[in-house]
Design an enzyme around this catalytic site. Structure first.
Site, mmCIF file in Angstrom:
data_model
loop_
_atom_site.group_PDB
_atom_site.id
_atom_site.type_symbol
_atom_site.label_atom_id
_atom_site.label_comp_id
_atom_site.label_asym_id
_atom_site.label_seq_id
_atom_site.Cartn_x
_atom_site.Cartn_y
_atom_site.Cartn_z
ATOM 1 N N GLY A 34 0.848 -1.184 0.000
ATOM 2 C CA GLY A 34 0.000 0.000 0.000
ATOM 3 C C GLY A 34 0.884 1.235 0.000
ATOM 4 O O GLY A 34 2.005 1.210 0.519
ATOM 5 N N GLN B 160 3.195 9.849 1.143
ATOM 6 C CA GLN B 160 4.442 9.074 1.147
ATOM 7 C C GLN B 160 5.302 9.358 -0.086
ATOM 8 O O GLN B 160 6.481 8.983 -0.118
ATOM 9 C CB GLN B 160 4.141 7.578 1.238
ATOM 10 C CG GLN B 160 3.472 7.189 2.556
ATOM 11 C CD GLN B 160 3.247 5.701 2.658
ATOM 12 O OE1 GLN B 160 2.253 5.194 2.158
ATOM 13 N NE2 GLN B 160 4.183 5.007 3.283
ATOM 14 N N CYS C 262 5.642 0.148 7.710
ATOM 15 C CA CYS C 262 5.284 1.294 6.871
ATOM 16 C C CYS C 262 6.498 1.634 6.018
ATOM 17 O O CYS C 262 7.614 1.736 6.544
ATOM 18 C CB CYS C 262 4.899 2.486 7.756
ATOM 19 S SG CYS C 262 4.475 3.968 6.812
ATOM 20 N N LEU C 263 6.276 1.822 4.713
ATOM 21 C CA LEU C 263 7.394 2.134 3.814
ATOM 22 C C LEU C 263 8.093 3.431 4.221
ATOM 23 O O LEU C 263 9.270 3.623 3.907
ATOM 24 C CB LEU C 263 6.895 2.265 2.370
ATOM 25 C CG LEU C 263 6.351 0.983 1.724
ATOM 26 C CD1 LEU C 263 5.812 1.287 0.336
ATOM 27 C CD2 LEU C 263 7.425 -0.099 1.669
ATOM 28 N N HIS D 2 -4.713 1.708 7.479
ATOM 29 C CA HIS D 2 -3.353 2.241 7.589
ATOM 30 C C HIS D 2 -3.155 3.373 6.569
ATOM 31 O O HIS D 2 -2.646 4.450 6.908
ATOM 32 C CB HIS D 2 -2.351 1.099 7.354
ATOM 33 C CG HIS D 2 -0.916 1.517 7.325
ATOM 34 N ND1 HIS D 2 -0.010 1.117 8.277
ATOM 35 C CD2 HIS D 2 -0.216 2.296 6.455
ATOM 36 C CE1 HIS D 2 1.174 1.639 7.998
ATOM 37 N NE2 HIS D 2 1.076 2.357 6.895
ATOM 38 N N GLU D 3 -3.565 3.123 5.315
ATOM 39 C CA GLU D 3 -3.369 4.140 4.267
ATOM 40 C C GLU D 3 -4.261 5.353 4.518
ATOM 41 O O GLU D 3 -3.863 6.498 4.284
ATOM 42 C CB GLU D 3 -3.641 3.553 2.881
ATOM 43 C CG GLU D 3 -2.775 2.352 2.499
ATOM 44 C CD GLU D 3 -1.293 2.565 2.722
ATOM 45 O OE1 GLU D 3 -0.821 3.713 2.633
ATOM 46 O OE2 GLU D 3 -0.588 1.566 2.999
ATOM 47 N N HIS E 222 -2.735 7.784 6.797
ATOM 48 C CA HIS E 222 -1.790 8.692 6.121
ATOM 49 C C HIS E 222 -2.514 9.908 5.554
ATOM 50 O O HIS E 222 -1.991 11.022 5.594
ATOM 51 C CB HIS E 222 -1.079 7.966 4.976
ATOM 52 C CG HIS E 222 0.076 7.115 5.397
ATOM 53 N ND1 HIS E 222 1.170 7.616 6.069
ATOM 54 C CD2 HIS E 222 0.321 5.792 5.227
ATOM 55 C CE1 HIS E 222 2.036 6.630 6.293
ATOM 56 N NE2 HIS E 222 1.549 5.514 5.798
HETATM 57 ZN ZN ZN Z 1 2.404 3.638 5.968
#
Ligand code: ZN
Length: 163
Positions: free
Chosen positions: A44, A49, A92-93, A134-135, A138
């Site tokens: 995701g 991000q 998380c990236l 989660h997304e 963000h």
């Molecule tokens: Zn994340």
């Protein structure tokens, strides 16, 4: 199509709420976000991000197992959530190497616009439900760490250095 540079915690953009999407054509951005997510590699990726402060994220929860199910979410809304919750560690990236236990509803119903501007509504459970929440965090300027107390957050960040 190209892989975009990732934004890493504690970049201030990860703490900012995103603005709603209007009629603009985001097809190039969405293609780049999928390229970036697959290259990372992740399941995701949300606008902030990659420094895009708009309510958009992409997701593919199955590609690592061999089947691609790419979904793009524009202006997503959670319209129902189960009272049943569970806790799972989330990566998380934008916070590489840091796993955070997060409590979330196990089942949600989401309404969103897809990449073609068509309104979709669907229920999700399991990993997909967790990934969507989660997304969406963000898009509201929240990261996994914001689910922790200050003490727990400081502890889990020991040794973290942004790339
Ligand atoms: Zn994340």
């Amino acid at each position: 199509m190209s892989v975009l540079p990732l934004v890493f915690y504690p970049d201030a953009r990860l703490a900012q709420p995103c603005t709603a999407i209007g009629d603009e054509d985001l097809s190039d951005l969405i293609a780049d976000m999928f390229d970036t997510m697959y290259a990372a590699p992740g399941r995701g990726l949300a606008g902030p991000q990659v420094g895009v402060m708009k309510r958009v994220f992409v997701m593919d929860c199955t590609w690592k197992e061999g089947t691609k199910t790419p979904l793009a979410f524009l202006n997503p809304e959670i319209i129902a959530a189960s009272t049943n919750e569970d806790t799972q560690d989330e990566g998380c990236l934008s916070i590489p190497g840091v796993m955070v236990p997060v409590v979330r509803p196990t089942e949600i119903t989401v309404r969103w616009k897809d990449a073609h501007g068509t309104v979709q509504e669907q229920s999700f459970d399991g990993f997909e439900a967790r990934c969507i929440q989660h997304e969406m965090d963000h898009l509201d300027g929240r990261v996994t760490l914001d689910h922790l107390s200050e003490v727990a957050r400081a502890d889990i960040l020991k040794g973290y250095v942004a790339p």
